[in-house]
Design an enzyme around this catalytic site. Sequence first.
Site: not given
Ligand SMILES: *Cc1c(COP(=O)(O)O)cnc(C)c1O
Length: 419
Positions: A19, A146, A240, A269
Amino acid sequence: MTGTPDWFREGAEHIWLPYTQMKTAPAPLPAVKTEGVRITLADGRELIDGIASWWAAAHGYNHPHILQAVKSQLETMPHVMFGGLVNEPALKLSTRLAAMLPGDLNRCFIAESGSVSVEVAMKMAAQYYLNRGERRSKFVHFRGGYHGDTLGTMSVCDPDEGMHGHFKGLLKENLLANLPRTEAEAAAFTDFLIANKDDVAAVITEPLVQGAAGMVFHGPETLRWLREACDAADVLLIVDEIFTGFYRTGTQFAITQAGIVPDIVTLSKALSGGVSPLSVAVARDAVFDAFYDDDPLKALMHGPTYMGHALGCAAANASLDLFEREDYGVRVTAISDQLATELAPCRSLPNVKDVRVKGAIGVVQLEDASAIQALRAKFVEVGVWIRPFHDIVYLTPSLTIGADDLSFLTNAIHKVLSI
Ligand SMILES: *Cc1c(COP(=O)(O)O)cnc(C)c1O
């Protein structure tokens, strides 16, 4: 720059940063050590971390229990291919996640990055219908959403934030909607979904918080409405939880607050406590059953080289141990209260539009965001690692942060925004 290590000066010519407009962006900072909530830079400066490495380091850095689990796994078997072979950490992790997640979310596909787990979830949804003899080619996604940076996930991100205009023709056309925030909007959304059901494989959403949109919150009722709409239209629901999973919003998962069971959940994460790349797409029994057949063409054709990564899964199992040992809900409530109290005075600063807190997420939204990136260096000057983006200054600290360190972070925000 003087006083910087050789690896930094030499490597700066060869690395491509995320970015980042490489021509105009200020140089990144060389980090050499982490411990707890502190990041040490090459010149010896220590920063108190307000972001926990995109909130992955939920237990703070270098937690001895996670490090020990990874070390002992490293010595026996760092990794072995997941095709035809399985390993104990991956299977244990799957058993544990199935037990933690609500309902019959029972089947875990373990990949490396969050984006890949979303890609897998999208593939699962599309093929779920294919295997039942229906070809559905679209996803319903939301403004402000996102879900990752790969081409498939970009097609379900907010088109403006994701700069879809750049990639016109390359990205799949999906159906963009607004997240329903009232009963009337929920009813309209259900009608829209029923009208399009023959072509829609899944609705995909972030639960309770749209992170990349600037930490925009919504209530659990929105998730219940989405579940009801998907049930009424016979469309799968993908939630997600990559940002929200593991107590970030106060409960183990954000869906816990809504009391819903999505058809597929994605996690990453904080899953590995910020130690290793790792992600999971978890499917309900009905999704898995649509692939379970004598026909080889009905199998899920996906398999990243590092899937089921033994070291990553060992880290994740150790991270889950820590979540089990102690009530992180209590920790997050304390962080949440402190964030609310200590960020409140920012409301009266001239350029502040809103202050909001959900779980261990604290947000100060600015009126005029034109100088947002310039704030970054100022935070480093006052000894903290805080990285404003969009129109917000935010904190997503490690969930183990002490009250004094958290105060240092909130004070830094007030100080820097007062300049
Ligand atoms: C960080 C994130 C992603 C992407 O994960 P990466 O490990 O960076 O590919 C997808 N969805 C959400 C809600 C996120 O916070």
